[in-house]
Design an enzyme around this catalytic site. Sequence first.
Site, PDB file in Angstrom:
ATOM      1  N   LYS A 126      31.424  11.588 -14.217  1.00  0.00           N
ATOM      2  CA  LYS A 126      30.417  10.771 -14.716  1.00  0.00           C
ATOM      3  C   LYS A 126      30.016   9.591 -13.943  1.00  0.00           C
ATOM      4  O   LYS A 126      30.741   9.188 -12.825  1.00  0.00           O
ATOM      5  CB  LYS A 126      30.656  10.094 -16.016  1.00  0.00           C
ATOM      6  CG  LYS A 126      29.893   9.487 -16.905  1.00  0.00           C
ATOM      7  CD  LYS A 126      29.175  10.456 -17.600  1.00  0.00           C
ATOM      8  CE  LYS A 126      28.167  10.035 -18.497  1.00  0.00           C
ATOM      9  NZ  LYS A 126      27.435  10.856 -19.614  1.00  0.00           N
ATOM     10  N   ASP A 166      21.641  10.593 -18.710  1.00  0.00           N
ATOM     11  CA  ASP A 166      22.345   9.708 -19.938  1.00  0.00           C
ATOM     12  C   ASP A 166      21.512   8.452 -20.171  1.00  0.00           C
ATOM     13  O   ASP A 166      20.403   8.501 -19.779  1.00  0.00           O
ATOM     14  CB  ASP A 166      23.757   9.200 -19.357  1.00  0.00           C
ATOM     15  CG  ASP A 166      24.680   9.028 -20.406  1.00  0.00           C
ATOM     16  OD1 ASP A 166      25.056   9.925 -21.231  1.00  0.00           O
ATOM     17  OD2 ASP A 166      24.994   7.946 -20.728  1.00  0.00           O
TER      18      ASP A 166
END
Length: 444
Positions: A126, A166
């Site tokens: 991430k 995201d």
Amino acid sequence: MSYVDDVLAKVIAKNPSEPEFHQAVTEVFETIRPVIEANEEMYKREAILERLTEPERMIKFRVPWIDDEGNVQVNMGIRVQFNNAIGPYKGGLRFHPSVNQGIIKFLGFEQIFKNSLTGLPIGGGKGGSDFDPKGKSDREIMKFCQSFMTELCKYIGADTDVPAGDIGVGGREIGFLYGQYKRIRGLYEGVLTGKGLTYGGSLARTEATGYGAMYMAQEVLKAHGDSMEGKTVVISGAGNVAIYAVEKAYQLGAKPVTCSDSTGWVYDPEGIDLEALKEIKEVNRARLTEYKKYRPNSEYHEGRGVWAIKCDVAAPCATQNELLIDDAKQLVANGCKAVVEGANMPTTLDATKYLQENGVWFVPGKAANAGGVAVSALEMSQNSERLSWTFEEVDGRLQGIMANIFRNISDAAARYDLDENYVAGANIAGFEKVVNAMLAQGVC
Ligand code: NDP
């Protein structure tokens, strides 16, 4: 002290000021306890929990860029490459002022198990930045993305680490990031997913997370002899995940009645006007205050409050820790049957426990929102074979993947006498696959 408790205490002590990371690790550890305790000596000898909670690599960098007034601005960039036991690191980039190391670590940690659950060969990672895209011009967004990628491109690649979008990172940002990668590395490869359809993107990637969450709601209801037909759905958020959850809810015969953004929320008893929502958020990039212009009979409220609306299914699709204990009590009092997490960790630990204890079928984000990363992995496959699949083919595979995830998490929970505890089922099923791969690959 048991091995689980010992490592949990060490994780908390070693990573101070990272409450979201502690929360994510606590939830996973508490639910995999029966698996660990069945073979504690072996897991301890192999230091599996220590290895799982220590990222393989963390890259933090400066992102300088020049705004439209000619001022130099500086943001923090980060990429956490958490675990690549089952495939290249894979996980989104988040651009939001709240981003810090702890938040990216919690998201990267969750991603390991989520990616494992998809059944596809992708590891967990991430990244992101504390850059705030709100109020920035397209030029400023481009300049920021180019500077961010100038550094990030040294550490990623189609077979090593494949970021995606995201919060705050959608098609526009992925385009700018991809352009800069290509320019510096000279490679036309599937290094990012969520790309535009004219340059390697997959049909149905935009829709995948929201669609997947509603397919998951359908699966959980089906397992209990019911369906989405005629159900009232309460959704939070008004971004990528929320919009396509609304769209799929309608396609499954349900009625979504709410959405929200960081300033307020909308209740439309006749059902959210999907076209209006898309125009406000995807085209005009405006606030939800605009919604009433399209639907005068709807209600707009400042602040938060969607969970007070009576519903059969609730889908938190905005951000972490947005469904709190009092919200859970309200959902239960109003007869809510199922909660599917479209966002990552939107429900606090105490709210999750309350929902489960009161008979609400609760499907955690790592299972319910895995549709996004699953279709990202399908985008990687299409890039590798230099082919594009039809919308129907991708959507059909997505539906199959979500059904398969539900089966796996139900089976895993049942194997440990934890029937209907889908949180435990998801953590156990995700954990088993990753740990088997880690053990097979030795100490690394
Ligand atoms: P978007 O940026 O498209 O939308 C986020 C939405 O949530 C916006 O409506 C935003 O409102 C709202 N929001 C964000 N932060 C806050 C906050 N602190 N308080 C209240 N509202 C907030 O993001 P996505 O839809 O892509 O992501 C939503 C969630 O889903 C995140 O948890 C993400 O990690 C998760 N997720 C996303 C996937 C994807 O494919 N996109 C895949 C899997 C999970 P505003 O615009 O006002 O900020």
